[in-house]
Scaffold this motif. Sequence first.
Motif, PDB file in Angstrom:
ATOM      1  N   ALA A  35       0.833  -1.206   0.000  1.00 46.19           N
ATOM      2  CA  ALA A  35       0.000   0.000   0.000  1.00 46.19           C
ATOM      3  C   ALA A  35       0.869   1.258   0.000  1.00 46.19           C
ATOM      4  N   LEU A  36       1.965   1.225   0.791  1.00 42.82           N
ATOM      5  CA  LEU A  36       2.867   2.377   0.815  1.00 42.82           C
ATOM      6  C   LEU A  36       3.562   2.584  -0.527  1.00 42.82           C
ATOM      7  N   SER A  43       1.077   3.926  -3.004  1.00 37.78           N
ATOM      8  CA  SER A  43       0.754   5.336  -2.777  1.00 37.78           C
ATOM      9  C   SER A  43       1.910   6.254  -3.187  1.00 37.78           C
ATOM     10  N   MET A  50       1.759   6.506  -6.922  1.00 35.62           N
ATOM     11  CA  MET A  50       0.625   7.347  -7.328  1.00 35.62           C
ATOM     12  C   MET A  50       0.924   8.840  -7.095  1.00 35.62           C
ATOM     13  N   MET A  51       1.746   9.158  -6.101  1.00 29.41           N
ATOM     14  CA  MET A  51       2.075  10.558  -5.802  1.00 29.41           C
ATOM     15  C   MET A  51       3.006  11.139  -6.870  1.00 29.41           C
TER      16      MET A  51
END
Length: 127
Positions: free
Chosen positions: A118-119, A122, A125-126
């Motif tokens: 998940a990290l 994310s 995605m950033m």
Amino acid sequence: MKYCTNCGKQLREDEVFCSECGNAVNAAPQQPIYGQQPYSPQQAPQFQQPVQVQQPPYSQVEEEKKTLATCALVFAFLMPIVGLILGIIGTVKYKSEKLKKQCIIAIPVSIVVWIINALVLSMIMMN
């Protein structure tokens, strides 16, 4: 004079069995002579032989299959949600402490891998 206790027929004093119905009259019970059957073959009691349960030798006793525990560990790294579910099922299902520990290990591993994924996702995605 004596009378048959079964049918009431009059008997002689020396008679042991009633000639009418065959009932024993005032007969002292005879002890069987050593080696003789106390019953005639028609009267012999019939007994069932006990059923013997044969158990397989110790080496052939089936052990618990470790497929679920192995899959829980493998999927904990590859697909964490599946590893988590298999780990929970394995901890409930297994009786063997070794396999149960393997499933218990798969649960936090899958959670940690899930968080790492998940990290990483994310961060991707950033950017």
